[in-house]
Design an enzyme around this catalytic site. Structure first.
Site, PDB file in Angstrom:
ATOM      1  N   GLY A 177      -8.526 -10.188  18.989  1.00 41.44           N
ATOM      2  CA  GLY A 177      -8.137  -9.448  17.933  1.00 41.44           C
ATOM      3  C   GLY A 177      -7.982  -7.933  17.653  1.00 41.44           C
ATOM      4  O   GLY A 177      -7.413  -7.218  17.309  1.00 41.44           O
TER       5      GLY A 177
ATOM      6  N   CYS B  13      -6.634  -3.824  16.303  1.00 43.51           N
ATOM      7  CA  CYS B  13      -6.813  -3.891  14.856  1.00 43.51           C
ATOM      8  C   CYS B  13      -8.261  -3.822  14.497  1.00 43.51           C
ATOM      9  O   CYS B  13      -8.600  -3.366  13.439  1.00 43.51           O
ATOM     10  CB  CYS B  13      -5.766  -4.627  14.239  1.00 43.51           C
ATOM     11  SG  CYS B  13      -6.158  -5.408  12.479  1.00 43.51           S
TER      12      CYS B  13
ATOM     13  N   SER C 149      -1.968  14.618  11.333  1.00 49.05           N
ATOM     14  CA  SER C 149      -1.883  14.052  10.054  1.00 49.05           C
ATOM     15  C   SER C 149      -1.400  12.591   9.909  1.00 49.05           C
ATOM     16  O   SER C 149      -0.753  12.669   8.560  1.00 49.05           O
ATOM     17  CB  SER C 149      -1.674  15.047   8.994  1.00 49.05           C
ATOM     18  OG  SER C 149      -0.196  15.872   9.627  1.00 49.05           O
TER      19      SER C 149
ATOM     20  N   ALA D 107      -0.763   8.951   9.937  1.00 44.81           N
ATOM     21  CA  ALA D 107      -2.546   8.108   9.258  1.00 44.81           C
ATOM     22  C   ALA D 107      -3.576   8.099   9.874  1.00 44.81           C
ATOM     23  O   ALA D 107      -4.378   8.549   9.634  1.00 44.81           O
ATOM     24  CB  ALA D 107      -2.247   6.126   8.995  1.00 44.81           C
ATOM     25  N   ILE D 108      -3.842   7.500  11.086  1.00 48.17           N
ATOM     26  CA  ILE D 108      -5.106   7.447  11.687  1.00 48.17           C
ATOM     27  C   ILE D 108      -5.759   8.683  11.524  1.00 48.17           C
ATOM     28  O   ILE D 108      -6.819   9.055  11.411  1.00 48.17           O
ATOM     29  CB  ILE D 108      -4.786   7.398  13.563  1.00 48.17           C
ATOM     30  CG1 ILE D 108      -4.206   6.002  13.756  1.00 48.17           C
ATOM     31  CG2 ILE D 108      -6.029   7.323  14.279  1.00 48.17           C
ATOM     32  CD1 ILE D 108      -3.556   5.752  14.819  1.00 48.17           C
TER      33      ILE D 108
ATOM     34  N   ILE E  88      -5.672  11.380   9.388  1.00 45.72           N
ATOM     35  CA  ILE E  88      -6.057  11.649   8.042  1.00 45.72           C
ATOM     36  C   ILE E  88      -7.427  10.815   7.755  1.00 45.72           C
ATOM     37  O   ILE E  88      -7.751  11.524   6.848  1.00 45.72           O
ATOM     38  CB  ILE E  88      -4.629  11.704   7.375  1.00 45.72           C
ATOM     39  CG1 ILE E  88      -3.745  12.943   7.071  1.00 45.72           C
ATOM     40  CG2 ILE E  88      -4.890  11.688   5.715  1.00 45.72           C
ATOM     41  CD1 ILE E  88      -4.651  14.344   6.705  1.00 45.72           C
TER      42      ILE E  88
ATOM     43  N   VAL F 196      -2.866  12.289  17.914  1.00 46.62           N
ATOM     44  CA  VAL F 196      -1.659  12.691  18.406  1.00 46.62           C
ATOM     45  C   VAL F 196      -0.260  11.257  18.731  1.00 46.62           C
ATOM     46  O   VAL F 196       0.817  11.727  19.628  1.00 46.62           O
ATOM     47  CB  VAL F 196      -1.492  13.795  19.712  1.00 46.62           C
ATOM     48  CG1 VAL F 196      -2.066  14.967  18.930  1.00 46.62           C
ATOM     49  CG2 VAL F 196      -2.031  13.148  20.479  1.00 46.62           C
TER      50      VAL F 196
ATOM     51  N   HIS G  83      -2.185  -5.688 -18.245  1.00 46.81           N
ATOM     52  CA  HIS G  83      -2.410  -4.449 -19.233  1.00 46.81           C
ATOM     53  C   HIS G  83      -4.182  -4.808 -19.640  1.00 46.81           C
ATOM     54  O   HIS G  83      -4.192  -5.699 -20.145  1.00 46.81           O
ATOM     55  CB  HIS G  83      -2.358  -4.395 -20.450  1.00 46.81           C
ATOM     56  CG  HIS G  83      -2.843  -2.489 -21.313  1.00 46.81           C
ATOM     57  ND1 HIS G  83      -2.605  -1.573 -21.134  1.00 46.81           N
ATOM     58  CD2 HIS G  83      -3.895  -2.971 -22.223  1.00 46.81           C
ATOM     59  CE1 HIS G  83      -3.519  -0.579 -21.812  1.00 46.81           C
ATOM     60  NE2 HIS G  83      -4.369  -2.049 -22.539  1.00 46.81           N
TER      61      HIS G  83
HETATM   62  C1  FAD Z   1      -8.002   3.637  14.479  1.00 43.96           C
HETATM   63  C2  FAD Z   1      -6.777   2.915  13.615  1.00 43.96           C
HETATM   64  C3  FAD Z   1      -6.681   2.054  12.544  1.00 43.96           C
HETATM   65  C4  FAD Z   1      -5.689   1.598  12.162  1.00 43.96           C
HETATM   66  N1  FAD Z   1      -5.547   0.881  10.720  1.00 43.96           N
HETATM   67  C5  FAD Z   1      -4.274   0.277  10.489  1.00 43.96           C
HETATM   68  C6  FAD Z   1      -3.880   0.205   9.670  1.00 43.96           C
HETATM   69  O1  FAD Z   1      -5.577   0.296   8.124  1.00 43.96           O
HETATM   70  N2  FAD Z   1      -3.150  -0.848   9.244  1.00 43.96           N
HETATM   71  C7  FAD Z   1      -2.083  -1.504  10.131  1.00 43.96           C
HETATM   72  O2  FAD Z   1      -1.518  -1.777   9.868  1.00 43.96           O
HETATM   73  N3  FAD Z   1      -2.646  -0.116  11.114  1.00 43.96           N
HETATM   74  C8  FAD Z   1      -3.163  -0.105  11.330  1.00 43.96           C
HETATM   75  N4  FAD Z   1      -3.860   0.727  13.149  1.00 43.96           N
HETATM   76  C9  FAD Z   1      -2.656   0.003  13.541  1.00 43.96           C
HETATM   77  C10 FAD Z   1      -2.881  -1.378  14.265  1.00 43.96           C
HETATM   78  O3  FAD Z   1      -3.990  -1.241  15.162  1.00 43.96           O
HETATM   79  C11 FAD Z   1      -1.246  -1.802  15.267  1.00 43.96           C
HETATM   80  O4  FAD Z   1      -0.987  -1.800  14.818  1.00 43.96           O
HETATM   81  C12 FAD Z   1      -2.534  -3.123  15.289  1.00 43.96           C
HETATM   82  O5  FAD Z   1      -3.343  -3.268  15.972  1.00 43.96           O
HETATM   83  C13 FAD Z   1      -1.170  -3.674  16.981  1.00 43.96           C
HETATM   84  O6  FAD Z   1      -1.104  -4.849  17.649  1.00 43.96           O
HETATM   85  P1  FAD Z   1      -0.907  -5.332  18.726  1.00 43.96           P
HETATM   86  O7  FAD Z   1      -1.399  -7.545  19.042  1.00 43.96           O
HETATM   87  O8  FAD Z   1       0.610  -5.446  18.834  1.00 43.96           O
HETATM   88  O9  FAD Z   1      -2.118  -5.269  19.909  1.00 43.96           O
HETATM   89  P2  FAD Z   1      -3.754  -4.637  19.871  1.00 43.96           P
HETATM   90  O10 FAD Z   1      -3.913  -4.935  18.517  1.00 43.96           O
HETATM   91  O11 FAD Z   1      -4.166  -3.532  20.555  1.00 43.96           O
HETATM   92  O12 FAD Z   1      -4.097  -5.921  20.857  1.00 43.96           O
HETATM   93  C14 FAD Z   1      -3.279  -5.641  22.389  1.00 43.96           C
HETATM   94  C15 FAD Z   1      -4.701  -7.084  22.601  1.00 43.96           C
HETATM   95  O13 FAD Z   1      -4.028  -6.927  24.247  1.00 43.96           O
HETATM   96  C16 FAD Z   1      -5.116  -6.884  25.081  1.00 43.96           C
HETATM   97  N5  FAD Z   1      -4.347  -6.418  26.708  1.00 43.96           N
HETATM   98  C17 FAD Z   1      -3.606  -5.217  26.786  1.00 43.96           C
HETATM   99  N6  FAD Z   1      -3.208  -5.718  27.665  1.00 43.96           N
HETATM  100  C18 FAD Z   1      -3.511  -6.283  28.235  1.00 43.96           C
HETATM  101  C19 FAD Z   1      -3.959  -7.762  29.792  1.00 43.96           C
HETATM  102  N7  FAD Z   1      -3.038  -6.907  30.338  1.00 43.96           N
HETATM  103  N8  FAD Z   1      -4.057  -9.029  29.915  1.00 43.96           N
HETATM  104  C20 FAD Z   1      -5.581  -9.126  28.479  1.00 43.96           C
HETATM  105  N9  FAD Z   1      -4.700  -8.782  27.823  1.00 43.96           N
HETATM  106  C21 FAD Z   1      -4.085  -7.649  27.694  1.00 43.96           C
HETATM  107  C22 FAD Z   1      -6.114  -5.633  24.567  1.00 43.96           C
HETATM  108  O14 FAD Z   1      -6.712  -5.830  25.515  1.00 43.96           O
HETATM  109  C23 FAD Z   1      -5.682  -5.963  23.522  1.00 43.96           C
HETATM  110  O15 FAD Z   1      -7.206  -6.580  22.871  1.00 43.96           O
HETATM  111  C24 FAD Z   1      -4.753   1.320  13.531  1.00 43.96           C
HETATM  112  C25 FAD Z   1      -5.106   2.065  14.498  1.00 43.96           C
HETATM  113  C26 FAD Z   1      -6.009   2.773  14.736  1.00 43.96           C
HETATM  114  C27 FAD Z   1      -5.703   3.356  16.262  1.00 43.96           C
END
Ligand code: FAD
EC number: 1.8.1.4
Length: 464
Positions: A40, A43, A181, A183-184, A186, A269, A443
């Site tokens: 997962g 996210c 500021s 999304a994260i 805020i 940041v 409505h």
């Molecule tokens: C606090 C916070 C709140 C957020 N809220 C939202 C929101 O409300 N809505 C939204 O759309 N987005 C939100 N996001 C952003 C969202 O979480 C990311 O955009 C999303 O998770 C990206 O998905 P991904 O599959 O690219 O990567 P990730 O979810 O980062 O998954 C990558 C996975 O790869 C694994 N990995 C990395 N390197 C290796 C390796 N070498 N070998 C094996 N596994 C590896 C990691 O362990 C991880 O599980 C938020 C992010 C944060 C930090």
């Protein structure tokens, strides 16, 4: 040990990777997915989902304080931070288990371990039991991103937190500084401020939520200040002096450096892509500011190598990652999918009030040379908003005056993160002002404001 062959190998099981793996399996591919930490990704475990669970608690807490307005009685309102966090972790755990189940159901081979790509078509996985070698013509990098750390402002988990610490706080901050500021930042500012932390947000740009339309940023700032937050714009945290239970922040604002004390700092940041340790340099993959450079089909410039989601750059959103995952799986299975268009992706921020948008801001539309028509409709003019006790908000729409194309939509107020998809569908279907005006909205709903905003752009709004 002999290497195992697959039609497609996905590295990383976040919303990009696990969705790509499932779609590939649906299309008949023999798929392996490698994950080093948790199914997962960010996210489900440390991002979208647990933050929304926390924010739900603060929203209910806020509503409980307003009980009297609704003719209700609620005495002795309080919270138990540990229980709030426990609920959030429980929600994340439930969904994390769900991903494992879905992968199993689709007969995806899931391997827990750290993957690298030693050569084209090869994946090496360090597992608890040793190293496994895998081969495939198609390798999808979906390794995501992590919190960006600025020199001197690094998190220590005690006084200075990243989003991970802020999701499992060791204590309730009394005086909180949030750096950034977006999304994260805020969302955490909103959560902790609602629970009673004296919260200051420092933003280097000239306004909060700087990627949003300027009018929405201004509306948001007014609401945050009304809720007791201090907002410092065009301001930069230059230094953090860490003492015993106290951080002194040196904040440059208006050409002067001010010193302010806090007991907790959240650094939000930005993020950096997880590009290290994968062997990408040796493969000749181009990296630009910690992100893999791809073409519109997420191809990473090396035969059979793709990059999706956060590692492939902005917008850093889960739904963008998932959609790219589906697209790449279809491409690998021999299909002809459409590339993902960044301008079609909505952004949502779940602060109070919520913010949601898709497409161009007013400034961007003007910069792009469009002659525009702008519609605005305030929440105060909507029956459902008043009935809900949520009369503060705005729905703004921007049209190309020449063609009637909906160039952008920007919303602030209750539940706008649920509403925005109406405009996203409209834009996907290349709707014009005419179609939107001729659509019948139920409505009483908040969605009626989406109709009224379009009508207003053309001088036809009924309720203002
Ligand atoms: C606090 C916070 C709140 C957020 N809220 C939202 C929101 O409300 N809505 C939204 O759309 N987005 C939100 N996001 C952003 C969202 O979480 C990311 O955009 C999303 O998770 C990206 O998905 P991904 O599959 O690219 O990567 P990730 O979810 O980062 O998954 C990558 C996975 O790869 C694994 N990995 C990395 N390197 C290796 C390796 N070498 N070998 C094996 N596994 C590896 C990691 O362990 C991880 O599980 C938020 C992010 C944060 C930090």
């Amino acid at each position: 040990m002999a290497s195992k062959a697959f039609d497609m190998i996905v590295i990383g099981a976040g919303p990009g990777g696990y969705v790509a793996a499932i779609r590939g399996a649906q299309l008949g591919l023999n798929v392996a997915i490698v994950e080093r930490e948790h199914m997962g990704g960010i996210c489900l475990n440390w991002g979208c989902i647990p933050t929304k669970a926390l924010l739900r608690s603060s929203e209910v807490f806020h509503l409980m304080h307003r009980a009297k307005e609704f003719g209700l009685k609620a005495d002795g309102i309080g919270y138990d931070l540990d229980a709030v966090v426990k609920r959030s972790r429980g929600v994340a755990k439930q969904l994390n288990g769900g991903v494992g189940h879905l992968l199993k159901k689709h007969k995806v081979t899931a391997i827990m371990g750290e993957a690298s790509v030693p050569a084209e078509g090869k994946v090496s996985v360090k597992t608890e039991k040793g190293t496994e070698e895998l081969t495939s013509k198609h390798i999808v990098l979906a390794t995501g991103a992590r919190a960006r750390e600025l020199p001197g402002l690094e998190a220590d988990g005690d006084l200075v937190w990243t989003y991970k610490h802020a999701l499992v706080p060791p204590r309730m901050p009394k005086k909180l500084l949030v750096i950034g500021s977006g999304a994260i930042g805020i969302e955490f500012a909103s959560f902790y401020n609602t629970l009673g932390a004296d919260t200051t947000v420092v933003e280097v740009m000239d306004r909060v939520l700087p990627v949003e339309d300027a009018e929405i940023s201004a509306f948001a700032k007014k609401a945050f200040v009304k809720q007791g937050m201090t907002i410092m714009e065009k301001a930069m945290v230059k230094q953090l002096d860490r003492g015993k239970g106290k951080v002194t922040a040196h904040i440059e604002v208006g050409g002067k450096v001010e010193k302010h004390d806090f007991d907790t700092v959240i650094s939000a940041v930005g993020i950096v892509g997880n590009v290290e340790g994968l062997g990408l340099e040796d493969l000749g993959v181009k990296i630009d500011r910690s992100h893999v450079v791809t073409d519109e089909y997420c191809r990473a410039g090396v035969d059979g190598l793709y990059a999706i989601g956060d590692i492939a750059g902005a917008p850093w959103l889960a739904h963008k990652a998932s959609h790219e995952g589906v697209m790449v799986a279809e491409l690998i299975a021999g299909g002809h999918p459409h590339p993902v268009k960044p301008e079609a992706i909505a952004g949502c921020t779940y602060c109070h009030p919520q913010v949601a948008s898709v497409g161009m801001t007013e400034a961007k539309a003007k910069d792009a040379g469009y002659k525009i028509k702008v519609g605005r409709f305030p929440f105060i003019g909507n029956g459902k908003a008043i009935a809900l006790g949520e009369p503060e908000g705005l729905v703004k729409t921007i049209f190309d005056a020449k063609t009637g194309e909906l160039l952008g939509a920007h919303m602030i107020g209750a539940e706008v993160t649920e509403l925005i998809q109406g405009y996203v569908v409209g834009r996907q279907l290349e709707t014009t002002e005419e179609d939107l005006m001729n659509t019948v909205f139920p409505h009483p709903t908040l969605s009626e404001m989406m109709h009224e905003s379009v009508l207003e752009a053309y001088g036809r709004a009924i309720h203002i």
